[in-house]
Design a protein around this motif. Structure first.
Motif, PDB file in Angstrom:
ATOM      1  N   SER A 155       0.788  -1.232   0.000  1.00 28.72           N
ATOM      2  CA  SER A 155       0.000   0.000   0.000  1.00 28.72           C
ATOM      3  C   SER A 155       0.821   1.284   0.000  1.00 28.72           C
ATOM      4  O   SER A 155       0.260   2.352  -0.185  1.00 28.72           O
ATOM      5  N   THR A 156       2.126   1.208   0.213  1.00 31.21           N
ATOM      6  CA  THR A 156       2.914   2.429   0.330  1.00 31.21           C
ATOM      7  C   THR A 156       4.088   2.431  -0.639  1.00 31.21           C
ATOM      8  O   THR A 156       4.461   1.402  -1.200  1.00 31.21           O
ATOM      9  N   GLN A 157       4.657   3.644  -0.813  1.00 29.92           N
ATOM     10  CA  GLN A 157       5.860   3.800  -1.625  1.00 29.92           C
ATOM     11  C   GLN A 157       6.625   4.979  -1.059  1.00 29.92           C
ATOM     12  O   GLN A 157       6.142   6.100  -1.075  1.00 29.92           O
ATOM     13  N   TYR A 158       7.828   4.722  -0.519  1.00 29.02           N
ATOM     14  CA  TYR A 158       8.624   5.781   0.098  1.00 29.02           C
ATOM     15  C   TYR A 158       9.672   6.349  -0.852  1.00 29.02           C
ATOM     16  O   TYR A 158      10.067   7.490  -0.726  1.00 29.02           O
ATOM     17  N   ASN A 159      10.142   5.546  -1.792  1.00 26.15           N
ATOM     18  CA  ASN A 159      11.217   5.973  -2.674  1.00 26.15           C
ATOM     19  C   ASN A 159      10.706   6.146  -4.098  1.00 26.15           C
ATOM     20  O   ASN A 159       9.706   5.555  -4.497  1.00 26.15           O
ATOM     21  N   HIS A 160      11.446   6.908  -4.881  1.00 29.93           N
ATOM     22  CA  HIS A 160      11.070   7.173  -6.268  1.00 29.93           C
ATOM     23  C   HIS A 160      11.127   5.924  -7.154  1.00 29.93           C
ATOM     24  O   HIS A 160      10.540   5.890  -8.224  1.00 29.93           O
ATOM     25  N   ASN A 161      11.791   4.869  -6.716  1.00 28.23           N
ATOM     26  CA  ASN A 161      11.941   3.660  -7.526  1.00 28.23           C
ATOM     27  C   ASN A 161      10.894   2.589  -7.196  1.00 28.23           C
ATOM     28  O   ASN A 161      11.035   1.441  -7.591  1.00 28.23           O
ATOM     29  N   GLY A 162       9.843   2.954  -6.449  1.00 27.91           N
ATOM     30  CA  GLY A 162       8.782   2.009  -6.131  1.00 27.91           C
ATOM     31  C   GLY A 162       9.023   1.218  -4.860  1.00 27.91           C
ATOM     32  O   GLY A 162       8.182   0.429  -4.445  1.00 27.91           O
ATOM     33  N   ASN A 163      10.155   1.423  -4.218  1.00 30.53           N
ATOM     34  CA  ASN A 163      10.511   0.712  -2.990  1.00 30.53           C
ATOM     35  C   ASN A 163       9.801   1.364  -1.803  1.00 30.53           C
ATOM     36  O   ASN A 163       9.644   2.572  -1.759  1.00 30.53           O
ATOM     37  N   ASN A 164       9.361   0.576  -0.844  1.00 27.75           N
ATOM     38  CA  ASN A 164       8.697   1.148   0.332  1.00 27.75           C
ATOM     39  C   ASN A 164       9.389   0.805   1.651  1.00 27.75           C
ATOM     40  O   ASN A 164       8.757   0.830   2.698  1.00 27.75           O
TER      41      ASN A 164
END
Length: 131
Positions: free
Chosen positions: A83-92
């Protein structure tokens, strides 16, 4: 005959949980820069709630006692947070959260280790005749 009741078994299951949680957190940390990697967590509370909602038979000597039952399977599982995404590359993976969880889990595991060592030391003392 069991000298400690279910204590050793409970401690063993708790150590299994802490070990799985440590491996899961370590895996998340090692994949902090992996594109589209989604962090995983070890779930316990959801499984506990599901188990508590099933009908167990237990003897309650006081109306304030909780009903409980025995389960032979592990009461935890690994889930992925999509449900989340912390980084610009799709990594959470939140590295600060993971490091904090790792430290808490290591303290928990050490406490379990100390407790089980205490149980075995007590047994060793009894075997030696209290010396």
């Amino acid at each position: 005959m069991s000298f400690f009741g279910n204590t050793i078994q409970t401690l063993e299951q708790s150590m299994d949980y802490a070990s799985l949680k440590n491996r899961t957190i370590s895996n998340n940390i090692s994949n902090v820069d992996t594109p589209n990697y989604k962090a995983k967590q070890v779930q316990f509370q959801d499984v506990l709630n599901n188990e508590m909602n099933t009908s167990f038979q237990s003897k309650q000597t006081n109306p304030r006692h909780l009903a409980f039952g025995q389960s032979n399977e592990n009461s935890f599982r690994v889930t992925t947070d999509q449900s989340t995404q912390y980084n610009h590359n799709g990594n959470n993976v939140d590295i600060d959260k993971e490091m904090s969880e790792l430290a808490k889990n290591q303290i928990y595991y050490q406490a379990l280790t100390n407790r089980i060592n205490g149980k075995f030391n007590s047994l060793q003392s009894v075997i030696r005749g209290g010396n």
